[in-house]
Design a protein around this motif. Structure first.
Motif, PDB file in Angstrom:
ATOM      1  N   THR A  65       0.871  -1.172   0.000  1.00 29.53           N
ATOM      2  CA  THR A  65       0.000   0.000   0.000  1.00 29.53           C
ATOM      3  C   THR A  65       0.908   1.223   0.000  1.00 29.53           C
ATOM      4  OG1 THR A  65      -0.070   0.205   2.413  1.00 29.53           O
ATOM      5  CG2 THR A  65      -1.733  -1.210   1.398  1.00 29.53           C
ATOM      6  N   ALA A  66       0.366   2.378  -0.305  1.00 31.18           N
ATOM      7  CA  ALA A  66       1.177   3.600  -0.311  1.00 31.18           C
ATOM      8  C   ALA A  66       1.792   3.841   1.068  1.00 31.18           C
ATOM      9  CB  ALA A  66       0.314   4.792  -0.735  1.00 31.18           C
ATOM     10  N   ASP A 123     -10.122  -3.382   0.382  1.00 37.12           N
ATOM     11  CA  ASP A 123     -10.333  -2.057  -0.214  1.00 37.12           C
ATOM     12  C   ASP A 123     -10.442  -2.144  -1.732  1.00 37.12           C
ATOM     13  OD1 ASP A 123     -10.150  -0.756   2.286  1.00 37.12           O
ATOM     14  OD2 ASP A 123      -7.959  -0.753   2.166  1.00 37.12           O
ATOM     15  N   ILE A 124      -9.588  -2.969  -2.353  1.00 40.00           N
ATOM     16  CA  ILE A 124      -9.599  -3.115  -3.819  1.00 40.00           C
ATOM     17  C   ILE A 124     -10.960  -3.614  -4.290  1.00 40.00           C
ATOM     18  CG2 ILE A 124      -8.603  -4.390  -5.758  1.00 40.00           C
ATOM     19  CD1 ILE A 124      -5.973  -4.509  -4.075  1.00 40.00           C
ATOM     20  N   LEU A 125     -11.489  -4.624  -3.623  1.00 43.03           N
ATOM     21  CA  LEU A 125     -12.773  -5.192  -4.011  1.00 43.03           C
ATOM     22  C   LEU A 125     -13.915  -4.190  -3.765  1.00 43.03           C
ATOM     23  CD1 LEU A 125     -12.314  -8.829  -2.682  1.00 43.03           C
ATOM     24  CD2 LEU A 125     -12.448  -8.138  -5.085  1.00 43.03           C
ATOM     25  N   GLU A 126     -13.878  -3.532  -2.624  1.00 42.99           N
ATOM     26  CA  GLU A 126     -14.932  -2.557  -2.319  1.00 42.99           C
ATOM     27  C   GLU A 126     -14.911  -1.384  -3.293  1.00 42.99           C
ATOM     28  OE1 GLU A 126     -15.802  -3.119   2.452  1.00 42.99           O
ATOM     29  OE2 GLU A 126     -14.320  -1.628   1.823  1.00 42.99           O
ATOM     30  N   ASP A 127     -13.738  -0.982  -3.735  1.00 37.60           N
ATOM     31  CA  ASP A 127     -13.626   0.110  -4.707  1.00 37.60           C
ATOM     32  C   ASP A 127     -14.398  -0.199  -5.990  1.00 37.60           C
ATOM     33  OD1 ASP A 127     -12.033   1.607  -3.045  1.00 37.60           O
ATOM     34  OD2 ASP A 127     -10.138   1.089  -4.042  1.00 37.60           O
ATOM     35  N   SER A 128     -14.511  -1.495  -6.336  1.00 35.15           N
ATOM     36  CA  SER A 128     -15.196  -1.904  -7.564  1.00 35.15           C
ATOM     37  C   SER A 128     -16.612  -2.424  -7.322  1.00 35.15           C
ATOM     38  CB  SER A 128     -14.365  -2.972  -8.289  1.00 35.15           C
ATOM     39  OG  SER A 128     -13.211  -2.386  -8.870  1.00 35.15           O
ATOM     40  N   GLY A 129     -17.124  -2.192  -6.114  1.00 34.18           N
ATOM     41  CA  GLY A 129     -18.514  -2.530  -5.851  1.00 34.18           C
ATOM     42  C   GLY A 129     -18.766  -3.906  -5.298  1.00 34.18           C
ATOM     43  N   TYR A 130     -17.718  -4.629  -4.901  1.00 36.75           N
ATOM     44  CA  TYR A 130     -17.901  -5.936  -4.273  1.00 36.75           C
ATOM     45  C   TYR A 130     -18.283  -5.760  -2.807  1.00 36.75           C
ATOM     46  CZ  TYR A 130     -15.951  -8.511  -8.245  1.00 36.75           C
ATOM     47  OH  TYR A 130     -15.737  -9.079  -9.484  1.00 36.75           O
ATOM     48  N   LYS A 131     -19.100  -6.685  -2.308  1.00 36.25           N
ATOM     49  CA  LYS A 131     -19.466  -6.682  -0.898  1.00 36.25           C
ATOM     50  C   LYS A 131     -18.425  -7.472  -0.108  1.00 36.25           C
ATOM     51  CE  LYS A 131     -24.453  -6.462  -1.773  1.00 36.25           C
ATOM     52  NZ  LYS A 131     -25.750  -7.170  -1.607  1.00 36.25           N
ATOM     53  N   VAL A 132     -17.952  -6.902   0.984  1.00 33.62           N
ATOM     54  CA  VAL A 132     -16.868  -7.522   1.747  1.00 33.62           C
ATOM     55  C   VAL A 132     -17.192  -7.497   3.234  1.00 33.62           C
ATOM     56  CG1 VAL A 132     -14.431  -7.316   2.406  1.00 33.62           C
ATOM     57  CG2 VAL A 132     -15.112  -6.865   0.039  1.00 33.62           C
ATOM     58  N   VAL A 133     -16.930  -8.611   3.894  1.00 37.59           N
ATOM     59  CA  VAL A 133     -16.942  -8.678   5.358  1.00 37.59           C
ATOM     60  C   VAL A 133     -15.501  -8.814   5.810  1.00 37.59           C
ATOM     61  CG1 VAL A 133     -17.482 -10.146   7.337  1.00 37.59           C
ATOM     62  CG2 VAL A 133     -19.257  -9.621   5.675  1.00 37.59           C
ATOM     63  N   ARG A 134     -15.072  -7.944   6.710  1.00 42.19           N
ATOM     64  CA  ARG A 134     -13.681  -7.954   7.194  1.00 42.19           C
ATOM     65  C   ARG A 134     -13.587  -8.764   8.482  1.00 42.19           C
ATOM     66  NH1 ARG A 134     -10.664  -3.073   4.987  1.00 42.19           N
ATOM     67  NH2 ARG A 134     -12.084  -2.215   3.428  1.00 42.19           N
ATOM     68  N   GLN A 187      -4.239  -6.715  -9.844  1.00 44.68           N
ATOM     69  CA  GLN A 187      -2.788  -6.763  -9.726  1.00 44.68           C
ATOM     70  C   GLN A 187      -2.392  -6.402  -8.302  1.00 44.68           C
ATOM     71  OE1 GLN A 187      -0.487  -4.363 -12.526  1.00 44.68           O
ATOM     72  NE2 GLN A 187       0.943  -6.057 -12.715  1.00 44.68           N
ATOM     73  N   VAL A 188      -2.043  -7.394  -7.541  1.00 43.49           N
ATOM     74  CA  VAL A 188      -1.600  -7.172  -6.167  1.00 43.49           C
ATOM     75  C   VAL A 188      -0.537  -8.213  -5.840  1.00 43.49           C
ATOM     76  CG1 VAL A 188      -3.489  -8.552  -5.195  1.00 43.49           C
ATOM     77  CG2 VAL A 188      -2.299  -6.904  -3.753  1.00 43.49           C
ATOM     78  N   PRO A 189       0.709  -7.806  -5.770  1.00 46.10           N
ATOM     79  CA  PRO A 189       1.761  -8.762  -5.415  1.00 46.10           C
ATOM     80  C   PRO A 189       1.879  -8.902  -3.902  1.00 46.10           C
ATOM     81  CG  PRO A 189       2.742  -6.629  -5.841  1.00 46.10           C
ATOM     82  CD  PRO A 189       1.253  -6.472  -6.062  1.00 46.10           C
ATOM     83  N   LEU A 190       2.447 -10.007  -3.480  1.00 42.13           N
ATOM     84  CA  LEU A 190       2.916 -10.125  -2.105  1.00 42.13           C
ATOM     85  C   LEU A 190       4.403  -9.840  -2.155  1.00 42.13           C
ATOM     86  CD1 LEU A 190       1.689 -10.998   0.685  1.00 42.13           C
ATOM     87  CD2 LEU A 190       2.839 -13.182   0.324  1.00 42.13           C
ATOM     88  N   PRO A 246      -9.797  -3.425 -11.299  1.00 41.44           N
ATOM     89  CA  PRO A 246      -8.657  -2.505 -11.243  1.00 41.44           C
ATOM     90  C   PRO A 246      -8.178  -2.290  -9.815  1.00 41.44           C
ATOM     91  CG  PRO A 246     -10.694  -1.284 -11.583  1.00 41.44           C
ATOM     92  CD  PRO A 246     -11.050  -2.742 -11.679  1.00 41.44           C
ATOM     93  N   ASN A 247      -6.885  -2.183  -9.648  1.00 41.74           N
ATOM     94  CA  ASN A 247      -6.315  -1.859  -8.341  1.00 41.74           C
ATOM     95  C   ASN A 247      -5.850  -0.407  -8.376  1.00 41.74           C
ATOM     96  OD1 ASN A 247      -5.023  -1.614  -5.918  1.00 41.74           O
ATOM     97  ND2 ASN A 247      -3.547  -3.257  -6.260  1.00 41.74           N
ATOM     98  N   LYS A 248      -6.739   0.484  -8.000  1.00 44.50           N
ATOM     99  CA  LYS A 248      -6.433   1.913  -8.026  1.00 44.50           C
ATOM    100  C   LYS A 248      -5.460   2.304  -6.922  1.00 44.50           C
ATOM    101  CE  LYS A 248     -11.186   2.554  -9.609  1.00 44.50           C
ATOM    102  NZ  LYS A 248     -12.542   3.055  -9.239  1.00 44.50           N
ATOM    103  N   ARG A 249      -5.222   1.401  -5.998  1.00 48.52           N
ATOM    104  CA  ARG A 249      -4.380   1.693  -4.842  1.00 48.52           C
ATOM    105  C   ARG A 249      -2.956   1.146  -4.977  1.00 48.52           C
ATOM    106  NH1 ARG A 249      -7.836   2.645  -0.124  1.00 48.52           N
ATOM    107  NH2 ARG A 249     -10.011   2.642  -0.807  1.00 48.52           N
ATOM    108  N   LEU A 250      -2.648   0.501  -6.109  1.00 47.01           N
ATOM    109  CA  LEU A 250      -1.321  -0.084  -6.267  1.00 47.01           C
ATOM    110  C   LEU A 250      -0.277   1.024  -6.324  1.00 47.01           C
ATOM    111  CD1 LEU A 250       0.090  -2.863  -6.708  1.00 47.01           C
ATOM    112  CD2 LEU A 250       0.053  -2.338  -9.156  1.00 47.01           C
TER     113      LEU A 250
END
Length: 269
Positions: A65-66, A123-134, A187-190, A246-250
């Motif tokens: 993350t940034a 965050d990546i999934l929620e940015d694109s409208g996916y429903k997420v439980v943390r 696109q999200v590397p470890l 899309p990963n707008k946070r990469l």
């Protein structure tokens, strides 16, 4: 180095082998290293905070993350060569017929994904409208699939099958199922992180991992390790459907331009 997140975290051995081999390759230039593990596992945010305390923790694997790129020193070689961003789904057997009827991304977005509280994936999934439980603890993901707290648990194709196999072997009375005719991709590397004060360790691991990419060892480890080998051959995914997110946070510091560091799947749009 951190211990396993839980007993289901079978990809931990892959990380250990990668650190061990890259250190071994770099030993002639940087000297020997010894891998030791923290006695307890903490949440990802807590673990990252420990990198700044000398002598407590030296290296952690995390998605970039940034904030993490600014706060810590990253080894800029994707640990799974980009395959972590291709996500199969772990689901309850009762839900499997519902998933097999999915033909559009909107249908998947109507269902709920389990993700870690501090994982950038949420965050990546929620940015694109996916429903997420943390969820705070890794093993809770599997529990929530059974109690209806979430519908699916997206996992990288390099880790999900091993985790699912381990879970089912140890929970034969309440098994879970795989769903992988549709993959989610972002696109999200470890990557490995250390503190800014630990630049010699960062240089050592970076050097060793780059050599492993050059000589083919990193891809060979992916193909042969018990946890990651199920992703291969990559041609097996040609008939799968991929929903691209899309990963707008990469962070721009991630070397996406170095094609030799990344593997890609060719499949249906």
């Amino acid at each position: 180095m951190t211990p396993k997140q839980s007993q289901e975290d079978v990809s931990h051995d892959y990380l250990v082998q990668l650190v061990s081999r890259s250190s071994e390759i770099a030993e002639a230039h940087f000297g020997p290293s010894k891998i030791e593990f923290m006695p307890i596992m903490l949440s990802q945010d807590r673990v990252l905070q420990l990198l700044g305390i000398g002598g407590v923790l030296d290296i952690v694997s995390s998605a970039p993350t940034a904030e993490r790129e600014a706060s810590f020193l990253s080894i800029k070689v994707p640990i799974f060569m980009g395959l972590l961003g291709y996500r199969m789904m772990i689901v309850s057997p009762e839900k499997l017929p519902e998933f097999e009827q999915i033909s559009s991304e909107e249908q998947l977005k109507s269902l709920v994904a389990c993700q870690g509280t501090a994982w950038p994936d949420a965050d990546i999934l929620e940015d694109s409208g996916y429903k997420v439980v943390r969820v705070d603890r890794f093993e809770q993901m599997f529990e929530k699939l059974h109690d209806g707290g979430c519908d699916y648990f997206p996992r990288g194709i390099t880790e999900g099958y091993g985790e699912l196999e381990y879970y089912n072997e140890n929970n034969p009375d309440k098994p879970l199922a795989k769903f992988d005719s549709i993959l989610i991709h972002y696109q999200v590397p470890l990557m490995f992180y250390t503190s800014h004060n630990n630049y010699e360790l960062a240089a050592k691991i970076q050097y060793g991992m780059e050599k492993m990419v050059e000589n083919g060892e990193l891809e060979a480890l992916l193909k042969n390790h018990p946890v990651t080998q199920s992703a291969f051959p990559l041609s097996k995914w040609e008939k799968s459907t991929i929903f691209s997110v899309p990963n707008k946070r990469l962070p721009k510091s991630v070397p996406t331009y170095k094609q030799e560091l990344w593997l890609e799947l060719k499949s249906n749009p």
